[in-house]
Design a protein around this motif. Structure first.
Motif, PDB file in Angstrom:
ATOM      1  N   VAL A 278       0.836  -1.198   0.000  1.00  0.00           N
ATOM      2  CA  VAL A 278       0.000   0.000   0.000  1.00  0.00           C
ATOM      3  C   VAL A 278       0.876   1.255   0.000  1.00  0.00           C
ATOM      4  O   VAL A 278       0.544   2.246  -0.659  1.00  0.00           O
ATOM      5  CB  VAL A 278      -0.997  -0.010   1.186  1.00  0.00           C
ATOM      6  N   ASP A 279       2.009   1.212   0.695  1.00  0.00           N
ATOM      7  CA  ASP A 279       2.946   2.340   0.641  1.00  0.00           C
ATOM      8  C   ASP A 279       3.445   2.554  -0.784  1.00  0.00           C
ATOM      9  O   ASP A 279       3.562   3.687  -1.252  1.00  0.00           O
ATOM     10  CB  ASP A 279       4.138   2.105   1.575  1.00  0.00           C
ATOM     11  N   GLU A 280       3.736   1.450  -1.498  1.00  0.00           N
ATOM     12  CA  GLU A 280       4.178   1.544  -2.898  1.00  0.00           C
ATOM     13  C   GLU A 280       3.076   2.151  -3.772  1.00  0.00           C
ATOM     14  O   GLU A 280       3.351   2.986  -4.636  1.00  0.00           O
ATOM     15  CB  GLU A 280       4.564   0.169  -3.434  1.00  0.00           C
ATOM     16  N   ILE A 281       1.850   1.742  -3.526  1.00  0.00           N
ATOM     17  CA  ILE A 281       0.702   2.289  -4.278  1.00  0.00           C
ATOM     18  C   ILE A 281       0.583   3.784  -4.010  1.00  0.00           C
ATOM     19  O   ILE A 281       0.381   4.578  -4.936  1.00  0.00           O
ATOM     20  CB  ILE A 281      -0.601   1.549  -3.885  1.00  0.00           C
ATOM     21  N   GLY A 282       0.713   4.168  -2.743  1.00  0.00           N
ATOM     22  CA  GLY A 282       0.653   5.587  -2.386  1.00  0.00           C
ATOM     23  C   GLY A 282       1.749   6.385  -3.060  1.00  0.00           C
ATOM     24  O   GLY A 282       1.513   7.493  -3.559  1.00  0.00           O
ATOM     25  N   GLU A 283       2.937   5.833  -3.103  1.00  0.00           N
ATOM     26  CA  GLU A 283       4.057   6.516  -3.758  1.00  0.00           C
ATOM     27  C   GLU A 283       3.808   6.655  -5.257  1.00  0.00           C
ATOM     28  O   GLU A 283       4.048   7.713  -5.845  1.00  0.00           O
ATOM     29  CB  GLU A 283       5.362   5.749  -3.500  1.00  0.00           C
ATOM     30  N   LYS A 284       3.291   5.592  -5.862  1.00  0.00           N
ATOM     31  CA  LYS A 284       2.983   5.637  -7.298  1.00  0.00           C
ATOM     32  C   LYS A 284       1.911   6.697  -7.580  1.00  0.00           C
ATOM     33  O   LYS A 284       1.992   7.440  -8.561  1.00  0.00           O
ATOM     34  CB  LYS A 284       2.523   4.267  -7.779  1.00  0.00           C
ATOM     35  N   TYR A 285       0.916   6.770  -6.694  1.00  0.00           N
ATOM     36  CA  TYR A 285      -0.135   7.785  -6.849  1.00  0.00           C
ATOM     37  C   TYR A 285       0.450   9.192  -6.732  1.00  0.00           C
ATOM     38  O   TYR A 285       0.120  10.076  -7.509  1.00  0.00           O
ATOM     39  CB  TYR A 285      -1.247   7.570  -5.815  1.00  0.00           C
ATOM     40  N   ARG A 286       1.314   9.394  -5.736  1.00  0.00           N
ATOM     41  CA  ARG A 286       1.927  10.716  -5.562  1.00  0.00           C
ATOM     42  C   ARG A 286       2.764  11.110  -6.780  1.00  0.00           C
ATOM     43  O   ARG A 286       2.809  12.274  -7.158  1.00  0.00           O
ATOM     44  CB  ARG A 286       2.773  10.749  -4.290  1.00  0.00           C
ATOM     45  N   GLN A 287       3.405  10.127  -7.396  1.00  0.00           N
ATOM     46  CA  GLN A 287       4.241  10.409  -8.564  1.00  0.00           C
ATOM     47  C   GLN A 287       3.420  10.696  -9.813  1.00  0.00           C
ATOM     48  O   GLN A 287       3.751  11.566 -10.598  1.00  0.00           O
ATOM     49  CB  GLN A 287       5.190   9.243  -8.843  1.00  0.00           C
ATOM     50  N   THR A 288       2.331   9.943  -9.985  1.00  0.00           N
ATOM     51  CA  THR A 288       1.562  10.042 -11.225  1.00  0.00           C
ATOM     52  C   THR A 288       0.318  10.905 -11.091  1.00  0.00           C
ATOM     53  O   THR A 288      -0.164  11.452 -12.084  1.00  0.00           O
ATOM     54  CB  THR A 288       1.119   8.654 -11.710  1.00  0.00           C
ATOM     55  N   GLY A 289      -0.246  10.963  -9.888  1.00  0.00           N
ATOM     56  CA  GLY A 289      -1.504  11.682  -9.692  1.00  0.00           C
ATOM     57  C   GLY A 289      -2.688  10.936 -10.290  1.00  0.00           C
ATOM     58  O   GLY A 289      -3.802  11.456 -10.324  1.00  0.00           O
ATOM     59  N   SER A 290      -2.462   9.707 -10.733  1.00  0.00           N
ATOM     60  CA  SER A 290      -3.505   8.910 -11.377  1.00  0.00           C
ATOM     61  C   SER A 290      -4.394   8.227 -10.343  1.00  0.00           C
ATOM     62  O   SER A 290      -3.936   7.386  -9.570  1.00  0.00           O
ATOM     63  CB  SER A 290      -2.862   7.852 -12.276  1.00  0.00           C
ATOM     64  N   GLU A 291      -5.678   8.592 -10.366  1.00  0.00           N
ATOM     65  CA  GLU A 291      -6.624   7.937  -9.458  1.00  0.00           C
ATOM     66  C   GLU A 291      -6.873   6.499  -9.873  1.00  0.00           C
ATOM     67  O   GLU A 291      -7.350   5.695  -9.079  1.00  0.00           O
ATOM     68  CB  GLU A 291      -7.925   8.729  -9.399  1.00  0.00           C
ATOM     69  N   GLY A 292      -6.538   6.162 -11.105  1.00  0.00           N
ATOM     70  CA  GLY A 292      -6.666   4.784 -11.573  1.00  0.00           C
ATOM     71  C   GLY A 292      -5.834   3.828 -10.732  1.00  0.00           C
ATOM     72  O   GLY A 292      -6.244   2.691 -10.482  1.00  0.00           O
ATOM     73  N   VAL A 293      -4.683   4.294 -10.280  1.00  0.00           N
ATOM     74  CA  VAL A 293      -3.820   3.482  -9.416  1.00  0.00           C
ATOM     75  C   VAL A 293      -4.564   3.120  -8.137  1.00  0.00           C
ATOM     76  O   VAL A 293      -4.502   1.982  -7.673  1.00  0.00           O
ATOM     77  CB  VAL A 293      -2.512   4.247  -9.085  1.00  0.00           C
ATOM     78  N   LEU A 294      -5.289   4.081  -7.592  1.00  0.00           N
ATOM     79  CA  LEU A 294      -6.050   3.836  -6.363  1.00  0.00           C
ATOM     80  C   LEU A 294      -7.225   2.897  -6.622  1.00  0.00           C
ATOM     81  O   LEU A 294      -7.483   1.982  -5.841  1.00  0.00           O
ATOM     82  CB  LEU A 294      -6.537   5.153  -5.766  1.00  0.00           C
ATOM     83  N   ARG A 295      -7.933   3.132  -7.730  1.00  0.00           N
ATOM     84  CA  ARG A 295      -9.081   2.277  -8.055  1.00  0.00           C
ATOM     85  C   ARG A 295      -8.646   0.839  -8.307  1.00  0.00           C
ATOM     86  O   ARG A 295      -9.291  -0.102  -7.852  1.00  0.00           O
ATOM     87  CB  ARG A 295      -9.821   2.826  -9.270  1.00  0.00           C
ATOM     88  N   GLU A 296      -7.551   0.668  -9.038  1.00  0.00           N
ATOM     89  CA  GLU A 296      -7.054  -0.679  -9.355  1.00  0.00           C
ATOM     90  C   GLU A 296      -6.653  -1.453  -8.104  1.00  0.00           C
ATOM     91  O   GLU A 296      -6.685  -2.683  -8.093  1.00  0.00           O
ATOM     92  CB  GLU A 296      -5.835  -0.590 -10.281  1.00  0.00           C
ATOM     93  N   ASN A 297      -6.252  -0.742  -7.078  1.00  0.00           N
ATOM     94  CA  ASN A 297      -5.744  -1.373  -5.864  1.00  0.00           C
ATOM     95  C   ASN A 297      -6.655  -1.162  -4.661  1.00  0.00           C
ATOM     96  O   ASN A 297      -6.220  -1.299  -3.521  1.00  0.00           O
ATOM     97  CB  ASN A 297      -4.345  -0.834  -5.558  1.00  0.00           C
ATOM     98  N   ALA A 298      -7.907  -0.844  -4.912  1.00  0.00           N
ATOM     99  CA  ALA A 298      -8.852  -0.547  -3.826  1.00  0.00           C
ATOM    100  C   ALA A 298      -8.975  -1.716  -2.845  1.00  0.00           C
ATOM    101  O   ALA A 298      -9.056  -1.500  -1.632  1.00  0.00           O
ATOM    102  CB  ALA A 298     -10.219  -0.181  -4.394  1.00  0.00           C
TER     103      ALA A 298
END
Length: 138
Positions: free
Chosen positions: A39-59
């Motif tokens: 989840v930390d990796e997902i958060g970092e990826k989101y912060r880098q990309t700003g893509s909400e898709g990353v959050l939805r894919e990993n909900a």
């Protein structure tokens, strides 16, 4: 004697009043730690990309993370409260009734939220239930 009591009281003074309780990361199992790291990796990826898709894919994984924390806090609460309330020798009785009412509350709340989700927007508005409240618990 008073000075020693005062010194001890000062040492025991709660300096964390109003702050969040910290849970030791090492108290979690390796499997739980893995979920937190992912989840930390997902958060970092989101912060880098700003893509909400990353959050939805990993909900599901993010929800699992929250479930682990909720379970641990619940376990701690259900351990400490009956122990404190039952310290006068009624430990078993307090523990039984506390857990009965605590878990019934959780079940009733979940049932209530499930029912509210079935209501129309108009009914929710009439009852004063904000969309943020019922939509985040789906």
């Amino acid at each position: 004697m008073n000075r020693r009591v005062d010194d001890l009281s000062e040492k025991l003074k709660d300096t964390t009043l109003g702050s969040v309780i910290h849970v030791d990361f090492d108290s979690f199992s390796e499997a739980e730690k893995l979920v937190f790291r992912k989840v930390d990796e997902i958060g970092e990826k989101y912060r880098q990309t700003g893509s909400e898709g990353v959050l939805r894919e990993n909900a599901d994984l993010i929800s699992k993370n929250l479930e682990i924390i909720f379970r641990r806090v619940t376990e701690l609460y259900c351990y400490v409260v009956p122990m404190v309330l039952g310290s006068g020798g009624s430990q078993e009785i307090v523990e039984y009734f506390f857990k009965l009412h605590f878990y019934n509350f959780e079940a009733d709340l979940n049932e209530c939220l499930a029912n509210v989700r079935k209501w129309s927007e108009k009914d929710r508005a009439r009852a004063g239930i904000s969309r943020a409240l019922w939509s985040t618990h789906s």
